[in-house]
Design a protein around this motif. Structure first.
Motif, short mmCIF file in Angstrom:
data_model
loop_
_atom_site.label_atom_id
_atom_site.label_comp_id
_atom_site.label_asym_id
_atom_site.label_seq_id
_atom_site.Cartn_x
_atom_site.Cartn_y
_atom_site.Cartn_z
N ILE A 1 -14.05 -28.44 -20.10
CA ILE A 1 -12.66 -28.10 -20.36
C ILE A 1 -12.36 -26.67 -19.94
O ILE A 1 -11.28 -26.37 -19.42
N ALA A 2 -13.32 -25.78 -20.11
CA ALA A 2 -13.12 -24.37 -19.75
C ALA A 2 -12.91 -24.18 -18.26
O ALA A 2 -12.38 -23.15 -17.82
N ASP A 3 -13.32 -25.16 -17.43
CA ASP A 3 -13.17 -25.05 -15.98
C ASP A 3 -11.81 -25.51 -15.49
O ASP A 3 -11.49 -25.34 -14.30
N ILE A 4 -11.01 -26.12 -16.36
CA ILE A 4 -9.68 -26.59 -15.95
C ILE A 4 -8.72 -25.40 -15.92
O ILE A 4 -8.54 -24.70 -16.91
N ARG A 5 -8.10 -25.18 -14.77
CA ARG A 5 -7.11 -24.11 -14.63
C ARG A 5 -5.73 -24.60 -15.06
O ARG A 5 -5.06 -23.98 -15.87
N TYR A 6 -5.29 -25.69 -14.47
CA TYR A 6 -4.03 -26.30 -14.88
C TYR A 6 -3.99 -27.74 -14.42
O TYR A 6 -4.79 -28.16 -13.58
N VAL A 7 -3.08 -28.50 -15.01
CA VAL A 7 -2.91 -29.92 -14.69
C VAL A 7 -1.52 -30.10 -14.10
O VAL A 7 -0.53 -29.62 -14.66
N GLU A 8 -1.46 -30.78 -12.97
CA GLU A 8 -0.20 -31.00 -12.26
C GLU A 8 0.17 -32.47 -12.30
O GLU A 8 -0.63 -33.33 -11.94
N GLY A 9 1.38 -32.79 -12.72
CA GLY A 9 1.85 -34.16 -12.74
C GLY A 9 2.43 -34.57 -11.39
O GLY A 9 3.24 -33.83 -10.82
N MET A 10 2.01 -35.74 -10.88
CA MET A 10 2.51 -36.25 -9.61
C MET A 10 2.87 -37.73 -9.80
O MET A 10 2.03 -38.59 -9.60
N SER A 11 4.11 -37.98 -10.24
CA SER A 11 4.53 -39.35 -10.56
C SER A 11 3.59 -39.93 -11.62
O SER A 11 3.39 -39.33 -12.68
N GLU A 12 2.93 -41.07 -11.33
CA GLU A 12 2.03 -41.66 -12.32
C GLU A 12 0.62 -41.08 -12.27
O GLU A 12 -0.23 -41.47 -13.07
N TYR A 13 0.38 -40.15 -11.36
CA TYR A 13 -0.94 -39.55 -11.23
C TYR A 13 -0.94 -38.12 -11.75
O TYR A 13 0.09 -37.46 -11.86
N LEU A 14 -2.14 -37.64 -12.08
CA LEU A 14 -2.34 -36.24 -12.43
C LEU A 14 -3.32 -35.62 -11.44
O LEU A 14 -4.26 -36.27 -10.98
N LYS A 15 -3.09 -34.35 -11.14
CA LYS A 15 -4.01 -33.58 -10.31
C LYS A 15 -4.57 -32.47 -11.19
O LYS A 15 -3.85 -31.57 -11.61
N VAL A 16 -5.86 -32.55 -11.50
CA VAL A 16 -6.51 -31.58 -12.39
C VAL A 16 -7.15 -30.51 -11.54
O VAL A 16 -8.13 -30.75 -10.82
N MET B 1 -6.22 -38.44 -10.76
CA MET B 1 -6.48 -39.56 -11.65
C MET B 1 -5.18 -40.21 -12.09
O MET B 1 -4.11 -39.60 -12.04
N LEU B 2 -5.30 -41.45 -12.55
CA LEU B 2 -4.15 -42.21 -13.04
C LEU B 2 -4.06 -42.02 -14.55
O LEU B 2 -4.85 -42.58 -15.30
N LEU B 3 -3.10 -41.22 -15.00
CA LEU B 3 -2.93 -40.92 -16.43
C LEU B 3 -1.59 -40.23 -16.62
O LEU B 3 -1.09 -39.57 -15.71
#
Length: 249
Positions: free
Chosen positions: A158-173, A183-185
């Motif tokens: 979790i400490a390595d995640i900078r930010y999460v970007e929403g792209m329609s039905e997908y996420l870009k971590v 991923m699909l979430l």
């Protein structure tokens, strides 16, 4: 919808593949490539669930291209040479289409792709039930989460995640010093799974505040090249987080 990429160095064969994809209701065409190198760039940028790829191509043939992928999509090989059939199944191809093939042949291959895709989606790990009292943020028993991407489950600190970007039905971590994970979430599900140091600042962004360099009136500065907008309806949550950390006048 199964996000599909078609690859063939012959323009007419590529046009036929794209047309056939358009006739299958559960396939959606993401791109058309005339080389494996071009396809590699698209797979690095986009979520691709399945590829239909010719074996005999210049620069890098389809078989070697699939073998070079760390986590290949579902594969259907197309070729004019039947001797490649056994090699195709050695790399776990879903099917093999011998040129020239008809729409009916293509539809049968697409059905095999869909069966494999449905099996992989059914293998997604469900979120564990919780009987614990509802809190502002869920508690975690360690510092990692598991993310489903490209037909595999990846452990992420979790400490390595900078930010999460929403792209329609997908996420870009977006991760520290690693390729992003697509991923699909939903954003809501991800927000619920992350600790309180992660703040939703926009409908399309959740930020690890421990990675933030600067906060201005309308944006978050992650580094010299990354600026993220702050949405009006999320300013209150961000202000509340900053109030607990703030020193100064």
């Amino acid at each position: 919808m199964i996000r599909t990429l078609v690859i063939d160095d012959e323009p007419l064969a590529l046009q036929q593949l794209a047309a056939y994809v358009g006739k299958i209701p559960y396939l959606t065409l993401v791109g058309e490539c005339q080389s494996a190198l071009e396809a590699r760039d698209i797979i690095a940028r986009e979520q691709i669930d399945a590829i239909f790829i010719d074996i005999n191509m210049p620069d890098l043939n389809g078989m070697d291209f699939v073998r070079s992928l760390a986590a290949p999509p579902i594969v259907v090989f197309t070729t004019a040479y039947s001797e490649y059939a056994i090699d195709g199944y050695k790399v776990d191809a879903a099917d093999y289409l011998l040129k020239p093939f008809s729409l009916d042949d293509f539809r049968k291959a697409a059905q095999r792709v869909k069966r494999r895709y449905d099996m992989e989606m059914a293998a997604d790990l469900p979120l564990p039930p919780t009987d614990a009292p509802t809190e502002e943020k869920p508690l975690h028993d360690d510092d990692t989460i598991f993310l489903k991407t490209e037909h595999r489950v990846v452990r992420v600190n979790i400490a390595d995640i900078r930010y999460v970007e929403g792209m329609s039905e997908y996420l870009k971590v977006h991760l520290e010093n690693e390729r992003p994970i697509i991923m699909l979430l939903s954003m809501k599900k991800m927000e619920e799974r992350l600790p309180s140091s992660f703040v939703r600042i926009h409908r399309s962004y959740i930020v690890n505040m421990k990675k933030v360099k600067e906060v201005t009136k309308n944006r978050i500065v992650m580094d010299a090249d990354t600026y993220l907008p702050i949405g009006d309806i999320y300013k209150e949550a961000l202000t509340s987080y900053l109030a607990d950390k703030y020193l100064g006048r």
